[in-house]
Design a protein around this motif. Structure first.
Motif, PDB file in Angstrom:
ATOM      1  N   ARG B 223       0.852  -1.191   0.000  1.00 40.28           N
ATOM      2  CA  ARG B 223       0.000   0.000   0.000  1.00 40.28           C
ATOM      3  C   ARG B 223       0.888   1.241   0.000  1.00 40.28           C
ATOM      4  O   ARG B 223       2.073   1.196   0.282  1.00 40.28           O
ATOM      5  CB  ARG B 223      -0.918   0.029   1.231  1.00 40.28           C
ATOM      6  N   TYR B 224       0.218   2.367  -0.305  1.00 35.56           N
ATOM      7  CA  TYR B 224       0.875   3.674  -0.378  1.00 35.56           C
ATOM      8  C   TYR B 224       0.621   4.421   0.935  1.00 35.56           C
ATOM      9  O   TYR B 224      -0.432   4.233   1.561  1.00 35.56           O
ATOM     10  CB  TYR B 224       0.291   4.440  -1.569  1.00 35.56           C
ATOM     11  N   SER B 225       1.550   5.241   1.336  1.00 30.51           N
ATOM     12  CA  SER B 225       1.377   5.993   2.577  1.00 30.51           C
ATOM     13  C   SER B 225       1.678   7.467   2.338  1.00 30.51           C
ATOM     14  O   SER B 225       2.679   7.808   1.703  1.00 30.51           O
ATOM     15  CB  SER B 225       2.325   5.425   3.642  1.00 30.51           C
ATOM     16  N   LEU B 226       0.799   8.318   2.846  1.00 31.59           N
ATOM     17  CA  LEU B 226       0.935   9.762   2.647  1.00 31.59           C
ATOM     18  C   LEU B 226       1.080  10.435   4.014  1.00 31.59           C
ATOM     19  O   LEU B 226       0.364  10.084   4.954  1.00 31.59           O
ATOM     20  CB  LEU B 226      -0.301  10.286   1.907  1.00 31.59           C
ATOM     21  N   GLY B 227       1.969  11.399   4.115  1.00 30.14           N
ATOM     22  CA  GLY B 227       2.282  11.973   5.423  1.00 30.14           C
ATOM     23  C   GLY B 227       1.581  13.261   5.756  1.00 30.14           C
ATOM     24  O   GLY B 227       1.851  13.860   6.806  1.00 30.14           O
ATOM     25  N   SER B 228       0.667  13.711   4.898  1.00 27.02           N
ATOM     26  CA  SER B 228       0.016  14.983   5.187  1.00 27.02           C
ATOM     27  C   SER B 228      -1.351  15.040   4.503  1.00 27.02           C
ATOM     28  O   SER B 228      -1.764  14.088   3.845  1.00 27.02           O
ATOM     29  CB  SER B 228       0.915  16.130   4.705  1.00 27.02           C
ATOM     30  N   VAL B 229      -2.040  16.123   4.669  1.00 30.79           N
ATOM     31  CA  VAL B 229      -3.284  16.492   3.963  1.00 30.79           C
ATOM     32  C   VAL B 229      -4.513  15.657   4.332  1.00 30.79           C
ATOM     33  O   VAL B 229      -5.558  16.204   4.612  1.00 30.79           O
ATOM     34  CB  VAL B 229      -3.107  16.477   2.416  1.00 30.79           C
ATOM     35  N   LEU B 230      -4.392  14.315   4.318  1.00 27.50           N
ATOM     36  CA  LEU B 230      -5.590  13.492   4.489  1.00 27.50           C
ATOM     37  C   LEU B 230      -6.103  13.503   5.938  1.00 27.50           C
ATOM     38  O   LEU B 230      -5.354  13.731   6.879  1.00 27.50           O
ATOM     39  CB  LEU B 230      -5.322  12.058   4.036  1.00 27.50           C
ATOM     40  N   ASN B 231      -7.414  13.218   6.072  1.00 29.60           N
ATOM     41  CA  ASN B 231      -8.056  13.303   7.388  1.00 29.60           C
ATOM     42  C   ASN B 231      -7.425  12.370   8.422  1.00 29.60           C
ATOM     43  O   ASN B 231      -7.251  12.745   9.586  1.00 29.60           O
ATOM     44  CB  ASN B 231      -9.545  12.953   7.267  1.00 29.60           C
ATOM     45  N   HIS B 232      -7.092  11.150   8.001  1.00 35.55           N
ATOM     46  CA  HIS B 232      -6.552  10.210   9.003  1.00 35.55           C
ATOM     47  C   HIS B 232      -5.166  10.647   9.477  1.00 35.55           C
ATOM     48  O   HIS B 232      -4.769  10.332  10.602  1.00 35.55           O
ATOM     49  CB  HIS B 232      -6.559   8.765   8.480  1.00 35.55           C
ATOM     50  N   VAL B 233      -4.452  11.378   8.650  1.00 36.48           N
ATOM     51  CA  VAL B 233      -3.149  11.910   9.075  1.00 36.48           C
ATOM     52  C   VAL B 233      -3.357  12.972  10.155  1.00 36.48           C
ATOM     53  O   VAL B 233      -2.674  12.992  11.185  1.00 36.48           O
ATOM     54  CB  VAL B 233      -2.382  12.498   7.872  1.00 36.48           C
ATOM     55  N   MET B 234      -4.334  13.853   9.925  1.00 41.09           N
ATOM     56  CA  MET B 234      -4.645  14.893  10.925  1.00 41.09           C
ATOM     57  C   MET B 234      -5.059  14.232  12.243  1.00 41.09           C
ATOM     58  O   MET B 234      -4.642  14.647  13.324  1.00 41.09           O
ATOM     59  CB  MET B 234      -5.805  15.789  10.449  1.00 41.09           C
TER      60      MET B 234
END
Lengths: 85, 461
Positions: B223-234
């Protein structure tokens, strides 16, 4: 073409310093679309572009970046096809 | 008392989800066809447990014990009072900072990296892929994957890969595979290399490679992982503010006047401020300030529009503040503040008036960071210097007004691996840049055709 290659700048997108050569080549050999924004105060950037690139190349360079592999949805569909789904 | 630690058993056991309390509901993310994206469409990129968090309207979400055990390695982080800075300013204000620079990767990023890695492992995922420029996010995810025994692959933009060897070493020390992008390992990379074998790469290509690898893995275990912007990151970052509230109580503070965080994609600002925003929604008078570079005025000048979450248009369309997907800000020294778009949750909080954004020029930021280093001893990251500068402004205002305000800011990361900016500042090489109205207008022209988000607000704040 290489006159400004050694001048360096901080690239906010990448988070470190780099030189003008990167900015003029990073888009498949064409300039970054941000070239005018980042460099207009330091070099005659539009003059540089007009002297070294065709109108078509300038338009292609300064256009909003197009995604290399369309969109995430396209990739998902492709993955499903690849997996036979 | 200068600093307050919490015991491990005092660590918050739930994350706070602002989406549950926003007076106006969040607009749904849109796909390229303009229609809302369904959770299933995101499944090839993110595990379903994170997608559920992404769309959750629950106010409190349990932090699994397994994640807490990982967080204990550096959490709870200390809340410190900047007494020496206060003295230097001669302010009656009490200035506090939440020190997130003490994580193993040196920033707040591991708070979500660890959580994302844990949820992926729970979902049966074996490998995470991501992209990185200078390497901050790549380092955080590498660290998280090491803790969980997950394979990690980071596509690092080739020029960054060549110029930031220590970040690559950090990632590899944690066991990640860090490869220069473009690479021959993906179609996206091969296409670029075929045309230009010597290309130095770009962030857009690196994102494309990471997502392609996640989506095309036939085992379904990547899977891909994003460190900012998305709700679950917040959401994962709210542990910062939840800890801070407990620590302020231990300092004896009954009321907070000003909450400050630097705002790039929004995650470190959200992490500290969202729990305080809950109090504001419930009637507290708190000034909540996301600080951004004056040369990258995402929140302070741009309209509220739908735009792409990344330059390569690979993520779904999200409602956010944006200057357009091709916007490249002036060359200021704040590498972490590179998102042209802002988190939808932060955007909506600003629309509602729950947060009041502020733009500060880089010279003021570096001046503030230098003063902070000389008084408190910590050399902050360039992006963190925006929060320091805003805190100092507010402390000076308090001095002028003769008010003992309580100010808290998020010290999101140290700057020990990014000293070029300090060097350039001390050598007098930095200039301030601020976009003119004409420039902003030109930048906005390109997003004219995108669907506009509705400005929905109660008008209460």
């Amino acid at each position: 073409m290489e006159n400004f290659d050694d001048i360096d700048i901080y690239c906010k997108s990448l988070g470190h310093r780099l030189n003008f050569k990167y900015c003029r080549t990073m888009k498949n050999g064409l300039p970054c679309h941000g070239l005018p924004d980042c460099w207009f105060e330091r070099i005659p950037v539009m003059d540089f572009l007009e002297k070294n690139y065709t109108a078509d190349e300038i338009e292609k360079s300064l256009a909003p970046p197009v995604n290399k592999i369309t969109s995430i949805i396209d990739l998902i569909e492709k993955a499903r096809k690849n997996s036979g789904g | 008392m200068i600093k307050v630690f919490l015991n491990e058993d005092e660590i918050p056991k739930k994350w706070y989800n602002l989406a549950a309390d926003l007076p106006t509901p969040m607009l749904p993310p849109l796909g390229p066809d303009g229609k809302p994206v369904s959770p299933d469409m995101l499944a090839p990129v993110f595990p379903m447990n994170l997608i559920e968090q992404e769309v959750s309207q629950e106010r409190w979400i349990d932090i699994p014990e397994g994640i807490l055990e990982l967080l204990y390695r550096w959490r709870p982080s200390p809340l410190q009072r900047a007494v020496n800075l206060e003295k230097a300013l001669g302010t009656p204000a009490r200035i506090y900072f939440k020190n997130e620079s003490l994580s193993p990767a040196g920033s707040h990023k591991p708070n979500t990296a660890v959580a994302q890695a844990w949820y992926n492992k729970e979902f049966g995922i074996k490998k995470l892929v991501t992209e990185t420029g200078a390497g901050q996010w790549g380092s955080a995810l590498s660290f998280a994957c090491a803790l969980l025994g997950l394979e990690c692959k980071v596509y690092m933009v080739r020029i960054s890969f060549d110029q930031k060897p220590f970040r690559k070493v950090m990632m590899e020390t944690w066991g990640a595979k860090c490869i220069p992008s473009p690479s021959p390992e993906t179609k996206a990379g091969r296409d670029v290399l075929e045309k230009n074998p010597d290309t130095p790469g770009s962030l857009g290509i690196a994102i494309s490679e990471a997502i392609e690898e996640a989506v095309t893995d036939e085992t379904g275990k990547t899977r891909y992982s994003l460190g900012s912007v998305l709700n679950h990151v917040m959401l994962h970052q709210t542990i910062i503010g939840l800890e801070a509230k407990k620590q302020l109580q231990k300092f004896g503070e009954k009321k907070v006047d000003v909450v400050i965080g630097c705002a790039g994609g929004g995650s470190n600002f959200a992490g500290l401020s969202f729990p305080f925003m809950a109090d504001k929604i419930n009637g507290e008078k708190i000034e909540i300030i996301p600080v951004e570079p004056a040369s990258c005025p995402t929140l302070t000048k741009a309209p509220f529009v739908y735009d792409h979450g990344d330059i390569a248009r690979m993520t779904p369309l999200l409602p956010m503040y944006s200057l357009g997907h091709s916007f490249v800000p002036s060359p200021i020294h704040a590498g972490g503040l590179r998102y042209h778009g802002m988190s939808p949750l932060v955007s909506q909080a600003v629309v509602e008036g729950l947060a009041t954004p502020l733009a500060i020029n880089q010279l003021e930021c570096y001046s503030a960071a230098m003063l902070f280093a000389k008084t408190e001893g910590i050399i902050v990251a360039p992006e963190t210097s925006h929060a320091v500068a805003a805190a100092i402004r507010k402390a000076r205002e308090a001095k002028e007004e003769g008010k003992a305000r309580v100010i808290i800011f998020n010290l999101s990361g140290h700057g020990l691996m990014d000293l070029y900016g300090y060097d350039a500042y001390m050598q007098g090489k930095l200039k301030d840049y601020e976009m003119s109205k004409d420039e902003v207008h030109d930048s906005l022209a390109e997003i004219k055709g995108y669907p506009k988000a509705e400005m929905r607000k109660t008008g209460k704040w």
